[in-house]
Write an enzyme that holds these catalytic residues in place. Structure first.
Site, PDB file in Angstrom:
ATOM      1  CG  HIS A  44      -0.281   0.317   2.498  1.00 62.48           C
ATOM      2  ND1 HIS A  44       0.396  -0.632   3.199  1.00 62.48           N
ATOM      3  CD2 HIS A  44      -0.156   1.468   3.198  1.00 62.48           C
ATOM      4  CE1 HIS A  44       0.904  -0.089   4.291  1.00 62.48           C
ATOM      5  NE2 HIS A  44       0.593   1.183   4.318  1.00 62.48           N
TER       6      HIS A  44
HETATM    7  C1  UD1 Z   1      -2.160   5.685   5.700  1.00 61.17           C
HETATM    8  C2  UD1 Z   1      -0.877   6.094   6.421  1.00 61.17           C
HETATM    9  C3  UD1 Z   1       0.113   4.945   6.371  1.00 61.17           C
HETATM   10  C4  UD1 Z   1      -0.481   3.682   6.904  1.00 61.17           C
HETATM   11  C5  UD1 Z   1      -1.755   3.378   6.114  1.00 61.17           C
HETATM   12  C6  UD1 Z   1      -2.447   2.133   6.549  1.00 61.17           C
HETATM   13  C7  UD1 Z   1      -0.248   8.483   6.282  1.00 61.17           C
HETATM   14  C8  UD1 Z   1       0.718   9.417   5.689  1.00 61.17           C
HETATM   15  N1  UD1 Z   1      -0.232   7.237   5.766  1.00 61.17           N
HETATM   16  O1  UD1 Z   1      -1.846   5.472   4.324  1.00 61.17           O
HETATM   17  O2  UD1 Z   1       1.243   5.276   7.174  1.00 61.17           O
HETATM   18  O3  UD1 Z   1       0.443   2.617   6.774  1.00 61.17           O
HETATM   19  O4  UD1 Z   1      -2.649   4.493   6.289  1.00 61.17           O
HETATM   20  O5  UD1 Z   1      -3.490   1.857   5.674  1.00 61.17           O
HETATM   21  O6  UD1 Z   1      -0.976   8.847   7.182  1.00 61.17           O
HETATM   22  N2  UD1 Z   1      -9.297   5.080   1.280  1.00 61.17           N
HETATM   23  C9  UD1 Z   1     -10.502   4.434   1.210  1.00 61.17           C
HETATM   24  N3  UD1 Z   1     -11.136   4.152   2.372  1.00 61.17           N
HETATM   25  C10 UD1 Z   1     -10.629   4.502   3.573  1.00 61.17           C
HETATM   26  C11 UD1 Z   1      -9.399   5.169   3.622  1.00 61.17           C
HETATM   27  C12 UD1 Z   1      -8.732   5.449   2.469  1.00 61.17           C
HETATM   28  O7  UD1 Z   1     -10.987   4.112   0.131  1.00 61.17           O
HETATM   29  O8  UD1 Z   1     -11.265   4.210   4.606  1.00 61.17           O
HETATM   30  C13 UD1 Z   1      -8.565   5.359   0.009  1.00 61.17           C
HETATM   31  C14 UD1 Z   1      -8.719   6.761  -0.483  1.00 61.17           C
HETATM   32  O9  UD1 Z   1      -8.851   6.711  -1.865  1.00 61.17           O
HETATM   33  C15 UD1 Z   1      -7.416   7.437  -0.103  1.00 61.17           C
HETATM   34  C16 UD1 Z   1      -6.430   6.277  -0.155  1.00 61.17           C
HETATM   35  O10 UD1 Z   1      -7.178   5.130   0.245  1.00 61.17           O
HETATM   36  O11 UD1 Z   1      -7.087   8.479  -0.942  1.00 61.17           O
HETATM   37  C17 UD1 Z   1      -5.251   6.433   0.766  1.00 61.17           C
HETATM   38  O12 UD1 Z   1      -5.683   6.736   2.109  1.00 61.17           O
HETATM   39  P1  UD1 Z   1      -4.758   7.676   3.032  1.00 61.17           P
HETATM   40  O13 UD1 Z   1      -5.345   7.817   4.385  1.00 61.17           O
HETATM   41  O14 UD1 Z   1      -4.443   8.922   2.295  1.00 61.17           O
HETATM   42  O15 UD1 Z   1      -3.388   6.908   3.121  1.00 61.17           O
HETATM   43  P2  UD1 Z   1      -2.986   5.371   3.218  1.00 61.17           P
HETATM   44  O16 UD1 Z   1      -2.325   5.007   1.939  1.00 61.17           O
HETATM   45  O17 UD1 Z   1      -4.099   4.482   3.693  1.00 61.17           O
END
Ligand code: UD1
Length: 360
Positions: free
Chosen positions: A204
């Site tokens: 991820h």
């Molecule tokens: C975040 C953390 C990372 C952690 C990871 C665990 C930061 C900088 N990164 O990364 O350290 O290892 O979480 O998962 O804080 N999305 C969904 N549903 C959700 C949440 C996210 O669909 O409930 C999608 C969205 O399109 C979003 C993408 O996932 O843009 C990424 O989510 P984001 O919270 O930005 O970062 P992670 O890659 O999950």
């Protein structure tokens, strides 16, 4: 003590679960603030159920966005929440954007901050989490660390000795509890892989999955691995959005699934012949479960999983990762475990909070 405990993203939930319970055992009534960084059933709600976490006292509903947007939105919403709530300490865990945002708000309001999982450093400042770690540790009062390397990193950065306390790894508290609560039917059962060797993979990190060429190369290599042993790949939403257009024809032994619930994922790790990952928490969990792990990154902020566990950092050359995966299957698995990864970290965190450290 009137603490606010912060949780925003999936790995945070695994850490605050045991902490909230230990605080309540000590007669403290913690308020839980969910920033809403993760918001799906699979990424958030299912973890509250599996880990029996109290309902949040606030959900800031921040959602996804750029780092700047996410951090700023959490800061603003948490600041407003603090205006209306009687809080005297803020407890943050891990290294996600919500951890940094709430730390900054608290210290600027003169509230002491405790950081659980302090001191981890990958040395790679291109990782957003590395910046979050450095900034949080530079201003938090209590630096509660999982391992000796973390203590050393903090000492090297000049943290006062009274701020650094080694408490162990709080994820292990959740993991040990989860081992006895295997779901009746797991994803592995549903895929027909029970009692068969299989590989489990998670990816991820933006550095890998946001680059379609790199991602396609890794998926192609793992497709080859699936000819030797089936590969199960629960796909994080960030990765899912990049997977549709890769142009790789996947073998029928390469199983893509939705993100798993916590108990299902622990069971899947425990039964795996090998785990391939770019996650931090998974490196730790495989070490505790005694399962071989290959980390598809150039560095780790958790070197103790290599020196005292089952992890090997193989980088992002997919061919090398494939070779190492095949070789590791015939190599013995280390039975070393890091000190204080014993399931009792949450109580040590609460004990550490009884004395406020000297900042300088
Ligand atoms: C975040 C953390 C990372 C952690 C990871 C665990 C930061 C900088 N990164 O990364 O350290 O290892 O979480 O998962 O804080 N999305 C969904 N549903 C959700 C949440 C996210 O669909 O409930 C999608 C969205 O399109 C979003 C993408 O996932 O843009 C990424 O989510 P984001 O919270 O930005 O970062 P992670 O890659 O999950």
């Amino acid at each position: 003590m009137k603490p606010a405990v912060i949780a925003g993203a999936r790995p945070n939930f695994v850490k605050v679960g045991p902490l909230l319970k230990a605080l309540r055992r000590a007669g403290i009534d913690p308020k839980l603030v969910h920033t809403g960084q993760h918001y799906d059933e699979a990424m958030s709600a299912s973890f509250f159920t599996d880990l029996d976490i109290q309902n949040p006292d606030a959900n800031l509903g921040i959602g996804s966005g750029s780092h700047a947007h996410q951090t700023a939105a959490v800061m603003d919403a948490f600041d407003q929440w603090l205006n209306n709530n009687d809080i005297d300490t803020v407890i943050v865990v891990g290294d996600v954007n919500s951890t940094l945002a709430c730390t900054l708000v608290a210290v600027k309001r003169g509230l002491p901050v405790a950081h659980v999982e302090a001191g981890l450093r990958s040395g790679d400042r291109t990782m957003p989490e590395e910046i979050n770690r450095i900034l949080v540790d530079s201003v938090a009062d209590w630096l509660l660390t999982p391992s000796a390397d973390a203590d050393e990193n903090l000492r090297n950065e000049g943290a006062h000795a009274s701020r650094i306390q080694r408490v162990g790894n709080i994820m292990v508290d959740s993991l040990f509890d989860a081992r006895g609560r295997r779901p009746e039917v797991t994803t592995i059962d549903r895929l027909g892989l029970t009692d068969q060797p299989y590989a489990l993979m998670t990816l991820h990190r933006a550095a890998l999955v946001d680059d379609q060429i790199k991602l396609a190369e890794v998926i192609t290599a793992m497709n080859t691995l699936s000819e030797t042993l089936p590969v199960v790949f629960p796909v994080h939403p960030r990765t899912a959005s990049m997977m549709s257009d890769l142009g790789v024809a996947l073998s029928s032994r390469f199983h893509l699934t939705a993100p798993l619930t916590y108990l299902d994922f622990v069971a899947s790790q425990a039964g795996a012949a090998i785990v391939l990952t770019d996650s931090g928490g998974v490196q730790e969990e495989t070490t505790c479960l005694g399962v071989r792990c290959l980390t598809l990154r150039e560095s780790t902020e958790r070197p103790v999983t290599v020196t005292h566990g089952t992890n090997e950092v193989v980088g992002v050359n997919p061919q090398f990762a494939l070779e190492r995966a095949l070789a590791r299957l015939t190599e013995p698995v280390s039975d070393r475990r890091p000190e204080l990864w014993d399931g009792n970290t949450a109580d040590r965190v609460v004990a550490a909070l009884q004395t406020r450290p000297q900042f300088q």
